[in-house]
Write a protein that holds these residues in place. Structure first.
Motif, PDB file in Angstrom:
ATOM      1  N   ALA A 101       1.195  -1.295   0.372  1.00  0.00           N
ATOM      2  CA  ALA A 101      -0.152   0.539   0.206  1.00  0.00           C
ATOM      3  C   ALA A 101       0.893   1.357  -0.212  1.00  0.00           C
ATOM      4  O   ALA A 101       0.350   2.205  -0.257  1.00  0.00           O
ATOM      5  CB  ALA A 101      -0.935   0.337   1.270  1.00  0.00           C
ATOM      6  N   ASN A 102       2.226   0.555   0.202  1.00  0.00           N
ATOM      7  CA  ASN A 102       2.890   2.020   0.087  1.00  0.00           C
ATOM      8  C   ASN A 102       4.240   2.394  -0.841  1.00  0.00           C
ATOM      9  O   ASN A 102       4.556   3.405  -0.821  1.00  0.00           O
ATOM     10  CB  ASN A 102       3.718   2.189   1.977  1.00  0.00           C
ATOM     11  CG  ASN A 102       2.774   2.737   3.067  1.00  0.00           C
ATOM     12  OD1 ASN A 102       2.785   4.142   3.241  1.00  0.00           O
ATOM     13  ND2 ASN A 102       2.051   1.762   3.813  1.00  0.00           N
ATOM     14  N   ILE A 103       4.069   1.063  -1.577  1.00  0.00           N
ATOM     15  CA  ILE A 103       5.582   1.451  -2.226  1.00  0.00           C
ATOM     16  C   ILE A 103       4.787   0.732  -3.991  1.00  0.00           C
ATOM     17  O   ILE A 103       3.911  -0.297  -3.646  1.00  0.00           O
ATOM     18  CB  ILE A 103       6.957   0.709  -2.472  1.00  0.00           C
ATOM     19  CG1 ILE A 103       6.300  -1.040  -2.116  1.00  0.00           C
ATOM     20  CG2 ILE A 103       7.183   1.745  -0.971  1.00  0.00           C
ATOM     21  CD1 ILE A 103       7.669  -1.578  -1.531  1.00  0.00           C
ATOM     22  N   SER A 104       5.653   0.931  -5.222  1.00  0.00           N
ATOM     23  CA  SER A 104       4.897   0.582  -6.284  1.00  0.00           C
ATOM     24  C   SER A 104       5.409  -1.104  -6.298  1.00  0.00           C
ATOM     25  O   SER A 104       6.736  -0.713  -6.643  1.00  0.00           O
ATOM     26  CB  SER A 104       4.460   1.296  -7.750  1.00  0.00           C
ATOM     27  OG  SER A 104       4.229   0.195  -8.223  1.00  0.00           O
ATOM     28  N   ILE A 105       4.833  -2.334  -6.239  1.00  0.00           N
ATOM     29  CA  ILE A 105       5.364  -3.265  -6.444  1.00  0.00           C
ATOM     30  C   ILE A 105       3.965  -3.835  -6.998  1.00  0.00           C
ATOM     31  O   ILE A 105       3.190  -4.311  -6.617  1.00  0.00           O
ATOM     32  CB  ILE A 105       5.477  -3.989  -4.610  1.00  0.00           C
ATOM     33  CG1 ILE A 105       6.738  -5.249  -4.462  1.00  0.00           C
ATOM     34  CG2 ILE A 105       4.559  -4.171  -4.195  1.00  0.00           C
ATOM     35  CD1 ILE A 105       6.705  -5.858  -3.805  1.00  0.00           C
ATOM     36  N   GLU A 106       4.731  -5.064  -8.153  1.00  0.00           N
ATOM     37  CA  GLU A 106       3.834  -6.152  -8.197  1.00  0.00           C
ATOM     38  C   GLU A 106       3.088  -7.428  -7.933  1.00  0.00           C
ATOM     39  O   GLU A 106       3.517  -7.717  -6.869  1.00  0.00           O
ATOM     40  CB  GLU A 106       4.837  -7.190  -9.758  1.00  0.00           C
ATOM     41  CG  GLU A 106       5.355  -6.540 -10.812  1.00  0.00           C
ATOM     42  CD  GLU A 106       5.859  -7.348 -11.284  1.00  0.00           C
ATOM     43  OE1 GLU A 106       6.046  -8.474 -11.664  1.00  0.00           O
ATOM     44  OE2 GLU A 106       7.501  -6.932 -12.139  1.00  0.00           O
ATOM     45  N   LYS A 107       2.332  -7.815  -7.900  1.00  0.00           N
ATOM     46  CA  LYS A 107       0.782  -7.925  -7.067  1.00  0.00           C
ATOM     47  C   LYS A 107       2.111  -9.993  -7.208  1.00  0.00           C
ATOM     48  O   LYS A 107       1.672 -10.209  -6.188  1.00  0.00           O
ATOM     49  CB  LYS A 107      -0.216  -8.189  -7.823  1.00  0.00           C
ATOM     50  CG  LYS A 107      -1.298  -6.892  -7.595  1.00  0.00           C
ATOM     51  CD  LYS A 107      -2.613  -6.754  -7.968  1.00  0.00           C
ATOM     52  CE  LYS A 107      -3.345  -5.956  -8.058  1.00  0.00           C
ATOM     53  NZ  LYS A 107      -4.899  -5.955  -7.801  1.00  0.00           N
ATOM     54  N   LYS A 108       2.717 -10.295  -8.319  1.00  0.00           N
ATOM     55  CA  LYS A 108       2.706 -11.928  -8.146  1.00  0.00           C
ATOM     56  C   LYS A 108       4.190 -11.248  -7.736  1.00  0.00           C
ATOM     57  O   LYS A 108       3.848 -12.387  -6.249  1.00  0.00           O
ATOM     58  CB  LYS A 108       3.175 -11.757  -9.666  1.00  0.00           C
ATOM     59  CG  LYS A 108       4.396 -12.876 -10.462  1.00  0.00           C
ATOM     60  CD  LYS A 108       4.330 -13.130 -11.093  1.00  0.00           C
ATOM     61  CE  LYS A 108       4.760 -14.801 -11.545  1.00  0.00           C
ATOM     62  NZ  LYS A 108       5.475 -14.539 -13.000  1.00  0.00           N
ATOM     63  N   LYS A 109       5.010 -10.175  -7.168  1.00  0.00           N
ATOM     64  CA  LYS A 109       5.921 -10.751  -6.539  1.00  0.00           C
ATOM     65  C   LYS A 109       5.957 -10.843  -5.353  1.00  0.00           C
ATOM     66  O   LYS A 109       6.413 -11.056  -3.995  1.00  0.00           O
ATOM     67  CB  LYS A 109       6.986  -9.597  -6.010  1.00  0.00           C
ATOM     68  CG  LYS A 109       8.396  -9.325  -7.341  1.00  0.00           C
ATOM     69  CD  LYS A 109       9.026  -8.182  -8.076  1.00  0.00           C
ATOM     70  CE  LYS A 109       9.763  -8.603  -9.250  1.00  0.00           C
ATOM     71  NZ  LYS A 109      10.404  -7.495  -9.535  1.00  0.00           N
ATOM     72  N   MET A 110       4.429 -10.126  -4.460  1.00  0.00           N
ATOM     73  CA  MET A 110       4.434  -9.437  -3.403  1.00  0.00           C
ATOM     74  C   MET A 110       3.159 -10.624  -2.820  1.00  0.00           C
ATOM     75  O   MET A 110       3.621 -11.311  -1.422  1.00  0.00           O
ATOM     76  CB  MET A 110       3.222  -8.787  -2.894  1.00  0.00           C
ATOM     77  CG  MET A 110       2.598  -8.365  -2.216  1.00  0.00           C
ATOM     78  SD  MET A 110       3.787  -8.219  -0.273  1.00  0.00           S
ATOM     79  CE  MET A 110       4.423  -6.531  -0.884  1.00  0.00           C
ATOM     80  N   LYS A 111       2.567 -11.053  -3.980  1.00  0.00           N
ATOM     81  CA  LYS A 111       2.055 -13.057  -3.560  1.00  0.00           C
ATOM     82  C   LYS A 111       3.704 -13.811  -3.230  1.00  0.00           C
ATOM     83  O   LYS A 111       2.969 -14.639  -2.599  1.00  0.00           O
ATOM     84  CB  LYS A 111       1.107 -13.831  -5.004  1.00  0.00           C
ATOM     85  CG  LYS A 111       0.574 -14.699  -4.555  1.00  0.00           C
ATOM     86  CD  LYS A 111      -0.689 -14.522  -3.156  1.00  0.00           C
ATOM     87  CE  LYS A 111      -1.708 -13.629  -4.100  1.00  0.00           C
ATOM     88  NZ  LYS A 111      -2.333 -13.151  -2.676  1.00  0.00           N
ATOM     89  N   GLN A 112       3.871 -13.739  -4.312  1.00  0.00           N
ATOM     90  CA  GLN A 112       4.646 -14.620  -3.625  1.00  0.00           C
ATOM     91  C   GLN A 112       6.491 -14.833  -2.232  1.00  0.00           C
ATOM     92  O   GLN A 112       6.587 -15.562  -1.239  1.00  0.00           O
ATOM     93  CB  GLN A 112       6.212 -14.730  -4.351  1.00  0.00           C
ATOM     94  CG  GLN A 112       6.029 -14.838  -6.352  1.00  0.00           C
ATOM     95  CD  GLN A 112       6.977 -14.693  -7.154  1.00  0.00           C
ATOM     96  OE1 GLN A 112       7.628 -13.662  -7.386  1.00  0.00           O
ATOM     97  NE2 GLN A 112       7.093 -15.421  -8.540  1.00  0.00           N
ATOM     98  N   LEU A 113       6.208 -12.776  -2.250  1.00  0.00           N
ATOM     99  CA  LEU A 113       6.608 -13.148  -0.444  1.00  0.00           C
ATOM    100  C   LEU A 113       5.606 -13.781   0.695  1.00  0.00           C
ATOM    101  O   LEU A 113       6.660 -14.323   1.022  1.00  0.00           O
ATOM    102  CB  LEU A 113       6.933 -11.117  -0.820  1.00  0.00           C
ATOM    103  CG  LEU A 113       6.897 -11.082   0.975  1.00  0.00           C
ATOM    104  CD1 LEU A 113       8.312 -11.088   1.090  1.00  0.00           C
ATOM    105  CD2 LEU A 113       7.060  -9.349   0.484  1.00  0.00           C
TER     106      LEU A 113
END
Length: 240
Positions: A101-113
């Motif tokens: 919510a605070n930085i631009s990051i790919e949803k795929k990478k966040m899901k992997q995390l």
């Protein structure tokens, strides 16, 4: 406004679950030490639980090294470990959601995390389901333990990198950095990269487990206070 209030309330409940799970483990694992029926790997005649010579997983054995039933300690430790592992998942979901919510990051990478963190957390629970003294469980017990520690190690490194790109907090990445440093040393012992006695392994294991749990507890509390302040601000705006 209502959606913001609802989100803040959900974060509050999730973080409370994490804190309760950790506190539950700290209390009941201590009780398990009290009720442990005795013996160490090197000295089966040893009375009670030795903080220096017994590992945490000794508490979860059905029969202790002394050859006596370890039922009470087994139930206290394994149940609290299972809950502790599960209770880390809400924190993992919250911290990753706050970062995205605070930085631009790919949803795929966040899901992997998120998946990495959840796998690590669940493997702690799986350790509690596989008492190491049972022939069928020893290999699984070791595997789950290794996956849990390694998975959490890389999850936290990833979180540190992302947190430093946000303005959420300067304290959170600092706490993670301390724990990652401690865990990095422990992994060297765990995988025999640095030779160590059983006593060093036992002490190092307790240091990293307590450091991990206390870090999640402190960070949950800090995020909880932050969310409470957000909720108060929203209420103030609503009144205006």
């Amino acid at each position: 406004m209502k959606n913001d209030m609802r989100t803040s309330s959900q974060v509050f409940r999730f973080l409370i679950l994490t804190m309760l799970g950790i506190i539950n483990f700290l209390i009941f694992s201590s009780l398990a030490m009290h009720y442990y029926s005795g013996g160490t790997l090197e000295n089966p005649q040893n009375m009670g639980y030795s903080f220096i010579s017994n590992k945490f997983s000794d508490l979860g054995m059905t029969i202790s090294y002394s050859g006596v039933s370890n039922k009470i300690s087994f139930l206290l430790f394994n149940s609290s470990l299972i809950l502790a592992g599960i209770s880390l998942i809400p924190f993992i979901l919250i911290i990753t959601r706050l970062i995205s919510a605070n930085i631009s990051i790919e949803k795929k990478k966040m899901k992997q995390l998120q998946i990495l963190g959840i796998i690590a957390a669940l493997n702690f629970s799986f350790v509690g389901l596989t008492p190491k003294n049972l022939p069928w469980a020893i290999v699984l017990h070791t595997l789950f333990q290794d996956v849990a520690f390694v998975g959490l190690f890389f999850f936290q490194i990833w979180i540190i990198y992302l947190l430093k790109k946000t303005k959420l907090s300067k304290i959170l990445p600092f706490i993670f950095q301390i724990v990652v440093l401690i865990q990095g040393v422990y992994l060297l012992f765990l995988f025999r990269i640095i030779p160590a006695t059983n006593e060093i392994h036992c002490i190092a294991q307790k240091i990293i487990v307590y450091a991990q749990l206390l870090s999640f507890l402190i960070q949950s509390l800090l995020l909880l206070l932050k969310e409470e302040q957000t909720r108060i601000n929203l209420l103030m705006k609503k009144k205006k």
